[in-house]
Structures are given as C-alpha cells and as structure tokens.
Design an enzyme around this catalytic site. Structure first.
Site, PDB file in Angstrom:
ATOM      1  N   HIS A   1       0.834  -1.199   0.000  1.00 15.23           N
ATOM      2  CA  HIS A   1       0.000   0.000   0.000  1.00 15.23           C
ATOM      3  C   HIS A   1       0.874   1.257   0.000  1.00 15.23           C
ATOM      4  O   HIS A   1       0.687   2.165  -0.824  1.00 15.23           O
ATOM      5  CB  HIS A   1      -0.908  -0.015   1.234  1.00 15.23           C
ATOM      6  N   GLU A   2       1.834   1.333   0.922  1.00 14.04           N
ATOM      7  CA  GLU A   2       2.675   2.530   1.031  1.00 14.04           C
ATOM      8  C   GLU A   2       3.614   2.682  -0.162  1.00 14.04           C
ATOM      9  O   GLU A   2       3.836   3.798  -0.647  1.00 14.04           O
ATOM     10  CB  GLU A   2       3.475   2.489   2.330  1.00 14.04           C
TER      11      GLU A   2
ATOM     12  N   HIS B 195       1.826   4.256  -3.068  1.00 13.10           N
ATOM     13  CA  HIS B 195       1.817   5.724  -3.004  1.00 13.10           C
ATOM     14  C   HIS B 195       3.139   6.302  -3.494  1.00 13.10           C
ATOM     15  O   HIS B 195       3.169   7.205  -4.335  1.00 13.10           O
ATOM     16  CB  HIS B 195       1.588   6.181  -1.557  1.00 13.10           C
TER      17      HIS B 195
ATOM     18  N   ASP C  74      -7.216   7.919   2.661  1.00 12.80           N
ATOM     19  CA  ASP C  74      -6.855   8.358   1.312  1.00 12.80           C
ATOM     20  C   ASP C  74      -8.088   8.750   0.509  1.00 12.80           C
ATOM     21  O   ASP C  74      -8.098   9.765  -0.193  1.00 12.80           O
ATOM     22  CB  ASP C  74      -6.114   7.238   0.566  1.00 12.80           C
TER      23      ASP C  74
END
Length: 453
Positions: free
Chosen positions: A194-195, A198, A271
């Site tokens: 997930h990170e 980004h 988000d």
C-alpha cells in the site's frame, strides 16, 4: 457578560468602560467577542433579550470614540461572519486583522522564539524544519520543539539535535511510533505494498512532491504506515496538473492492493476521504471541471475553524457534482493501476525491502528503482521527473537532516512557453495580472502525507 438575570450584562459593560476611562490610556481586549457580538439576524439564530441588551450597551459605549480618550478596544474571534454588522461599522471596530497560518519565514521566526531557551547542537537547521512543516501553526511548532527536547532527555543528551527535531515533526503530524502493536505477516505485506504504491506512483509523475521517507511502523494516531513527502519550496498556488497528480498518488495505495492481492482493505479510508475532498474542491471552488466551467458551486462557512465547504446549488446540480467527482476519481484510479502494472517489478522489489527494513529513505527508494530498471547512477538529471531529480539531489545525514544540491529554475526557464519572450534580446515583457486569493490552493497542502492502512 451574559448573565441569567436581564440587565446584568449591560451593567458589566458600563462598569468595564468606566474603569477604562479612569485608567486611560489603556487597552480593552474582549476575547471570543462573538459570544456577545453575535448578529441579531434570525439567520444566525438571533439573540436572546439579555445578549441583545449587552450588545446594545457595548455599541453605545463604543460610539464617538476618538484618539483623545486614550482607549483602544481589541476583539478576537474565529467566526467574524456571524458578528453583528453594527459592531463592524467605521467608528467602532475600524480595522480587521487576519491572523493566518504562518508562511515559511514566519515558521522560522516562530521556531526561533520557542527554541531560544533550548540547548541545541550545531546540526540544527531550523530552515529545514520550517520547510517540512507547511501548514503548521504556532502551537504545533512549539509542541515540536518541546517533543524534541523530551527526545533528547530520554536519550541522555544535553543538546537537541536535528534528528530529534525531525522525529518531533513526525510525532506531531502522525503520532509516535507504536512498536508494541503486533501485525500479522499478511497485514505487514498489505501495508508494505500500500505505502510503496503511493511512493512509486508519486515518483513516476512529474508534478509530485519528492518522497523523503516510507515506513510501515504503526503510529499512535491510527495509521499503520505512511509516506512522507517534503516540498522543495513553499508554494501558494497549485495548478490542475499538480492536483490531479495528488489524486492519482492518493488512490495508488488502494490500486496496489487490488493489483497484488486481488482484493481491497479498509486501509485506504483516509486516502479516499482526502481524494474526495480535493476532487470536490476542484469542481465546486477552483473551476477545474469542463462540465461546470467557472461556476462557483460551494461556500466556505467557517474559514477560520474547520474550513468545510457547503454546496450552494440545486439538488439536481449536486447530484451531477457527485457524478463528476466519481468519474474524476475513477479516472485517477485507472491511471494509478496502469502505472503500477507497468512497473510491477519495481513495486515488488521495494515492497519486499520495506517489509524487511520497516523504514526506508527517499534515496534508498530511488536507488532500488534504478537497480530494477537497470538504470546507471545518474550524472545528468535532465530527463528525470521532478521527484527523481529531488530524490537524487537530497543527501541524508546520520542526524536525520538533509541537504539538496538541486537549484530552482533559472530566470530564463521561468518565461519559457509564455508568449514570444526573448530574454536575450529584450528583457521587458507583459503578461496578464493574476490575483492570488487567500484560499486558492494551499488548503489541502500538507507536509506529510499520511496513508492510513
């Protein structure tokens, strides 16, 4: 001033001004003046009899004021829009002074004030801290200095270092590290992808801010990981491309989850909330929608409190706005998925590295990216995206500070593409004047992007 018994508030106002005249010259300061100065219009709830009598007495006492009386009246409020019009007319409150969030220079000066009694070593660079704290107010900055001093004492040191200050910035923005929270291996994998989703999408786009840190260490404010992006310089305006890039970056975490695991989690809630807010502002406030053009479709009711916008349109138009927001976010989501699919090998490599190390810097991130892509160590950054240039130019020190060798655009570069300006032959040019509004672009600009996972 407002009492249970009618007339007591007006009596207190008379006594206040009587004492002020006896002690002139003096200053009368009324904090939260909206408590007694609320508009008598029914639109704002009107006023009860006691409040109205108190306000009338205040208006009466303020009539006919001049410099010879030696009395200065100051009032403070977060809600100037609900004050009674009679209170704001010339002769009563003559000037309105807006105390906004400090800019870069202001933050540096505030940090100097709060750090003057704190022992600091030679590594401390308050300019770098100020740049990393865009949007912070005075109380936030004071808290950061205090947290940095606490960190130094905990480690048995007499002086605060730059590393302490950067750790304090993170603590104030996203909370302290919560290393005692045990996550399963599967959850750690999901948060890692997930990170990195980004960060990778941010680095692949030209209008994004440089990635400085990626971590999957849980924080006390609820996030299971986050990506920290520090701007190169203070900005007051954002163009449409930059906002669209921001949207693509925000939904990239969810896109990475779907691509890798074939399912999505609740980790993208924060988000989605941020992305929806930005998209709605682009359509209703900034005139960045082809469908609605330059129409203003919302009003900010409390600009000095929560800053929330209220739609000012028909129900039919509101439904069309929702549809436009949905289509804009869908378009950004598809773009994020495409970028991550095309760079799946980089996504996997960096996610595995982050899973093992928990925290990586922006420079480590770009180094892995080049290794996977088979790119040589850069010598000429001309073809790089903005994020790649900044990430490559930043050098991290052991104390947590960093420096950049990247210079801003030259005076010649600034005017490229605007008319037929020839800077070598003629230095004079004219372009249309641009009026910069108070709330034009920086409302959603944060120094650290927190991605709840």
């Amino acid at each position: 001033f407002v009492e249970m018994f009618v007339g007591m508030g007006a009596s207190k106002v008379r006594d206040l001004f009587k004492q002020a005249k006896e002690k002139a010259p003096c200053i009368v300061f009324i904090d939260e003046i909206d408590a007694i100065g609320r508009s008598r219009d029914s639109k704002y709830g009107g006023g009860n009899e006691e409040r109205e009598q108190t306000l009338n007495q205040l208006l009466s006492e303020m009539d006919g004021f001049d410099s010879s009386k030696g009395i200065l009246i100051l009032g403070a409020t977060n809600r100037p829009e609900i004050l009674d019009k009679a209170l704001l007319r010339p002769g009563r409150f003559d000037r309105r002074i807006i105390v906004d969030k400090p800019d870069l220079k202001g933050r540096v000066e505030i940090l100097k004030v709060h750090s003057k009694d704190v022992k600091m070593d030679e590594t401390v660079d308050l300019d770098a801290i100020a740049l990393a704290t865009s949007g912070a107010v005075g109380s936030d900055l004071a808290n950061m200095i205090n947290e940095a001093a606490i960190n130094a004492v905990k480690e048995g040191r007499e002086f605060v270092s730059q590393k302490d200050l950067f750790a304090a910035v993170e603590q104030v923005l996203v909370g302290k590290e919560k290393k005692d929270r045990i996550m399963s291996q599967e959850e750690r994998r999901i948060v890692s992808y997930h990170e990195v989703g980004h960060a990778l999408v941010s680095a692949l786009q030209k209008d994004s801010e440089p990635v400085q840190k990626i971590t999957i260490v849980p924080r006390t404010m609820g996030s299971l990981g986050y990506v920290m992006q520090v701007p190169e310089e203070e900005k007051y305006l954002q163009n449409k491309d930059e906002l669209m890039t921001r949207l693509v970056t925000l939904v990239a975490g969810r896109a990475a989850e779907e691509i890798v695991f074939g399912r999505v989690t609740t980790g993208a809630a924060n988000d989605i909330e941020k992305a929806t807010k930005i998209a709605k502002a682009m359509i209703t406030q900034y005139g960045m929608s082809d469908r609605f053009g330059l129409m203003n479709l919302s009003t900010v009711d409390d600009p000095y409190l929560n800053g929330n916008a209220r739609l000012d349109c028909s129900d039919e138009t509101a439904a069309q706005i929702d549809e436009e927001v949905k289509n804009m976010l869908k378009e950004c989501y598809e773009e994020a998925k495409q970028l991550l699919t095309e760079n799946r090998d980089v996504l996997d490599k960096i996610a595995h590295y982050l899973y093992d190390h928990e925290t990586i810097t922006g420079k480590e991130f770009m180094k892995i990216f080049r290794e996977v892509k088979g790119l040589p160590e850069p010598t000429d950054t001309t073809g790089f995206t903005h994020s790649e240039k900044v990430a490559e130019s930043v050098t991290f020190n052991e104390d947590g500070s960093y420096s950049s060798t990247l210079n801003g655009p030259s005076e010649t570069d600034i005017w490229k593409g605007i008319g037929d300006v020839n800077t070598e032959k003629d230095d004079s040019c004219s372009i249309g004047e641009s009026s910069q509004g108070e709330d034009s672009s920086n409302a959603d600009h944060q120094s650290a992007d927190v991605s709840d996972s």
